[in-house]
Design a protein around this motif. Structure first.
Motif, PDB file in Angstrom:
ATOM      1  N   ALA A  97       1.331  -1.290   4.255  1.00  0.00           N
ATOM      2  CA  ALA A  97       2.782  -1.220   4.435  1.00  0.00           C
ATOM      3  C   ALA A  97       3.460  -1.041   3.086  1.00  0.00           C
ATOM      4  CB  ALA A  97       3.291  -2.477   5.145  1.00  0.00           C
ATOM      5  N   ASN A  98       4.637  -0.401   3.126  1.00  0.00           N
ATOM      6  CA  ASN A  98       5.365  -0.092   1.891  1.00  0.00           C
ATOM      7  C   ASN A  98       6.859  -0.026   2.197  1.00  0.00           C
ATOM      8  OD1 ASN A  98       5.102   2.717  -0.500  1.00  0.00           O
ATOM      9  ND2 ASN A  98       5.702   0.611  -0.844  1.00  0.00           N
ATOM     10  N   TRP A  99       7.636  -0.705   1.344  1.00  0.00           N
ATOM     11  CA  TRP A  99       9.105  -0.725   1.452  1.00  0.00           C
ATOM     12  C   TRP A  99       9.643   0.437   0.626  1.00  0.00           C
ATOM     13  CZ3 TRP A  99      12.159  -5.863   0.097  1.00  0.00           C
ATOM     14  CH2 TRP A  99      13.537  -5.636   0.177  1.00  0.00           C
ATOM     15  N   LEU A 100      10.228   1.411   1.298  1.00  0.00           N
ATOM     16  CA  LEU A 100      10.819   2.554   0.597  1.00  0.00           C
ATOM     17  C   LEU A 100      12.326   2.613   0.852  1.00  0.00           C
ATOM     18  CD1 LEU A 100       8.296   5.515   1.201  1.00  0.00           C
ATOM     19  CD2 LEU A 100       8.330   3.821  -0.637  1.00  0.00           C
ATOM     20  N   ARG A 126       0.887  -1.172   0.000  1.00  0.00           N
ATOM     21  CA  ARG A 126       0.000   0.000   0.000  1.00  0.00           C
ATOM     22  C   ARG A 126       0.922   1.219   0.000  1.00  0.00           C
ATOM     23  NH1 ARG A 126      -2.504  -4.322  -0.119  1.00  0.00           N
ATOM     24  NH2 ARG A 126      -4.421  -4.734   1.042  1.00  0.00           N
ATOM     25  N   PRO A 127       0.907   2.037  -1.051  1.00  0.00           N
ATOM     26  CA  PRO A 127       1.851   3.152  -1.133  1.00  0.00           C
ATOM     27  C   PRO A 127       1.874   3.995   0.147  1.00  0.00           C
ATOM     28  CG  PRO A 127       0.607   2.958  -3.172  1.00  0.00           C
ATOM     29  CD  PRO A 127       0.004   1.977  -2.197  1.00  0.00           C
ATOM     30  N   ALA A 128       3.081   4.371   0.582  1.00  0.00           N
ATOM     31  CA  ALA A 128       3.234   5.089   1.856  1.00  0.00           C
ATOM     32  C   ALA A 128       2.367   6.339   1.902  1.00  0.00           C
ATOM     33  CB  ALA A 128       4.710   5.425   2.072  1.00  0.00           C
ATOM     34  N   LYS A 129       2.253   7.010   0.751  1.00  0.00           N
ATOM     35  CA  LYS A 129       1.491   8.274   0.780  1.00  0.00           C
ATOM     36  C   LYS A 129      -0.014   8.059   0.963  1.00  0.00           C
ATOM     37  CE  LYS A 129       1.530   8.928  -4.290  1.00  0.00           C
ATOM     38  NZ  LYS A 129       2.580   8.043  -4.760  1.00  0.00           N
ATOM     39  N   THR A 130      -0.471   6.820   0.871  1.00  0.00           N
ATOM     40  CA  THR A 130      -1.908   6.558   1.098  1.00  0.00           C
ATOM     41  C   THR A 130      -2.182   6.099   2.531  1.00  0.00           C
ATOM     42  OG1 THR A 130      -1.798   4.214   0.438  1.00  0.00           O
ATOM     43  CG2 THR A 130      -2.155   5.822  -1.326  1.00  0.00           C
ATOM     44  N   LEU A 180       9.023  -8.637   6.868  1.00  0.00           N
ATOM     45  CA  LEU A 180       8.427  -7.583   7.695  1.00  0.00           C
ATOM     46  C   LEU A 180       7.226  -6.962   6.968  1.00  0.00           C
ATOM     47  CD1 LEU A 180       8.523  -5.665  10.125  1.00  0.00           C
ATOM     48  CD2 LEU A 180      10.460  -4.536   9.085  1.00  0.00           C
ATOM     49  N   LEU A 181       7.431  -6.661   5.684  1.00  0.00           N
ATOM     50  CA  LEU A 181       6.345  -6.110   4.862  1.00  0.00           C
ATOM     51  C   LEU A 181       5.157  -7.065   4.847  1.00  0.00           C
ATOM     52  CD1 LEU A 181       5.547  -3.924   2.667  1.00  0.00           C
ATOM     53  CD2 LEU A 181       6.581  -5.469   0.996  1.00  0.00           C
ATOM     54  N   ASN A 182       5.431  -8.345   4.587  1.00  0.00           N
ATOM     55  CA  ASN A 182       4.345  -9.324   4.503  1.00  0.00           C
ATOM     56  C   ASN A 182       3.662  -9.537   5.848  1.00  0.00           C
ATOM     57  OD1 ASN A 182       4.430  -9.764   1.798  1.00  0.00           O
ATOM     58  ND2 ASN A 182       5.784 -11.545   1.896  1.00  0.00           N
ATOM     59  N   ALA A 183       4.436  -9.549   6.918  1.00  0.00           N
ATOM     60  CA  ALA A 183       3.823  -9.739   8.244  1.00  0.00           C
ATOM     61  C   ALA A 183       2.918  -8.560   8.576  1.00  0.00           C
ATOM     62  CB  ALA A 183       4.906  -9.913   9.304  1.00  0.00           C
ATOM     63  N   GLY A 217      16.145  -1.169   4.038  1.00  0.00           N
ATOM     64  CA  GLY A 217      14.821  -0.689   3.642  1.00  0.00           C
ATOM     65  C   GLY A 217      14.160   0.052   4.787  1.00  0.00           C
ATOM     66  N   LEU A 218      13.277   0.957   4.428  1.00  0.00           N
ATOM     67  CA  LEU A 218      12.422   1.632   5.408  1.00  0.00           C
ATOM     68  C   LEU A 218      11.010   1.114   5.152  1.00  0.00           C
ATOM     69  CD1 LEU A 218      13.729   5.314   5.033  1.00  0.00           C
ATOM     70  CD2 LEU A 218      14.284   3.702   6.868  1.00  0.00           C
ATOM     71  N   ILE A 219      10.499   0.333   6.081  1.00  0.00           N
ATOM     72  CA  ILE A 219       9.180  -0.258   5.890  1.00  0.00           C
ATOM     73  C   ILE A 219       8.163   0.600   6.636  1.00  0.00           C
ATOM     74  CG2 ILE A 219       7.824  -2.397   5.938  1.00  0.00           C
ATOM     75  CD1 ILE A 219      10.589  -2.665   4.496  1.00  0.00           C
ATOM     76  N   HIS A 220       7.395   1.367   5.876  1.00  0.00           N
ATOM     77  CA  HIS A 220       6.361   2.218   6.475  1.00  0.00           C
ATOM     78  C   HIS A 220       5.128   1.361   6.765  1.00  0.00           C
ATOM     79  CE1 HIS A 220       8.017   6.351   5.871  1.00  0.00           C
ATOM     80  NE2 HIS A 220       8.830   5.665   5.084  1.00  0.00           N
ATOM     81  N   ILE A 221       4.584   1.525   7.959  1.00  0.00           N
ATOM     82  CA  ILE A 221       3.427   0.716   8.380  1.00  0.00           C
ATOM     83  C   ILE A 221       2.397   1.624   9.062  1.00  0.00           C
ATOM     84  CG2 ILE A 221       2.638  -1.279   9.730  1.00  0.00           C
ATOM     85  CD1 ILE A 221       5.571  -2.250   9.811  1.00  0.00           C
ATOM     86  N   ALA A 222       1.161   1.584   8.584  1.00  0.00           N
ATOM     87  CA  ALA A 222       0.067   2.314   9.253  1.00  0.00           C
ATOM     88  C   ALA A 222      -1.247   1.741   8.727  1.00  0.00           C
ATOM     89  CB  ALA A 222       0.180   3.819   9.019  1.00  0.00           C
ATOM     90  N   THR A 223      -2.296   2.512   8.882  1.00  0.00           N
ATOM     91  CA  THR A 223      -3.614   2.039   8.445  1.00  0.00           C
ATOM     92  C   THR A 223      -3.795   2.306   6.952  1.00  0.00           C
ATOM     93  OG1 THR A 223      -4.499   2.446  10.639  1.00  0.00           O
ATOM     94  CG2 THR A 223      -6.100   2.328   8.831  1.00  0.00           C
TER      95      THR A 223
END
Ligand SMILES: Cc1cc2nc3c(=O)[nH]c(=O)nc-3n(C[C@H](O)[C@H](O)[C@H](O)COP(=O)(O)O)c2cc1C
Length: 192
Positions: free
Chosen positions: A136-139, A18-22, A125-128, A164-170
């Protein structure tokens, strides 16, 4: 017949970032993030070197990292567009896990295999995170390859890099699916 884990296979066949900006609030709490980190830590690792570690970037640290990214961009002579793009992931970031590749000298395990292992941790991490229902998104971004950003921003040592920077939110608005690779063009079968 093998023992099919249907939900796991279905997840792998349909998973997508899911793109980080969303992404929107809330981000996972420390308690919610712990099983995700635990799953990511269960990744292939030749020689049990554990060539990685985590730095969890909570929202309180995002403004400092955004400012640092901008200062690094100016020092590196980046264009205003690159600087703005570079700092945007911190300006909008709610929570990101930096997966740090930690190289360990080894006669048995080449450096590149240690890099692969850190990459495997990023994907797990992304998949979990996705499997737990988060977006989540790997940037990466140019600043993740700048040693000064890494040392000042995240306290990395000389033998460490950001994998990687794995962004995680709703999850917010879901963008259209991206085209997936042509499996036939990507696969050779060797039978003799
Ligand atoms: C090492 C690495 C770095 C990446 N860096 C970025 C990035 O900085 N910006 C970006 O938009 N996508 C970046 N991506 C791509 C996305 O993480 C992701 O591959 C894409 O959104 C599709 O992912 P999906 O197959 O999980 O849906 C990167 C991917 C990898 C493997």
């Amino acid at each position: 017949m093998p023992d099919l884990n249907e939900p796991a296979l279905e997840f792998l066949l349909t998973r997508r970032s899911r793109p980080a900006k969303t992404l929107v609030a809330p981000a996972p709490t420390r308690a919610q993030l712990t099983p995700i980190l635990t799953a990511a830590a269960r990744s292939p690792d030749h020689g049990k070197l554990e060539p990685w570690r985590f730095v969890v970037i909570e929202q309180g640290a995002m403004a400092r990292l955004g400012g640092l990214a901008e200062a690094c961009g100016v020092r590196l002579g980046k264009s205003p567009e690159d600087i703005a793009k570079g700092r945007s992931q911190f300006d909008m970031g709610l929570l990101a896990v930096a997966v740090i590749e930690v190289q360990t000298p080894s006669e048995k395990v080449p450096a590149i295999e240690q890099s692969y292992s850190a990459g495997a941790v990023c994907l797990s991490l992304l998949n979990a995170a996705l499997a737990s229902g988060w977006g989540a998104n790997w940037l990466s971004g140019w600043m993740t390859h700048d040693p000064e950003f890494c040392s000042q921003g995240l306290g990395l040592k000389a033998h460490e890099r950001i994998a990687g920077l794995i962004h995680i939110a709703t999850e917010g608005t879901r963008p259209p699916e991206r085209p997936r690779p042509d499996l036939e063009a990507k696969t050779n079968w060797i039978s003799a």
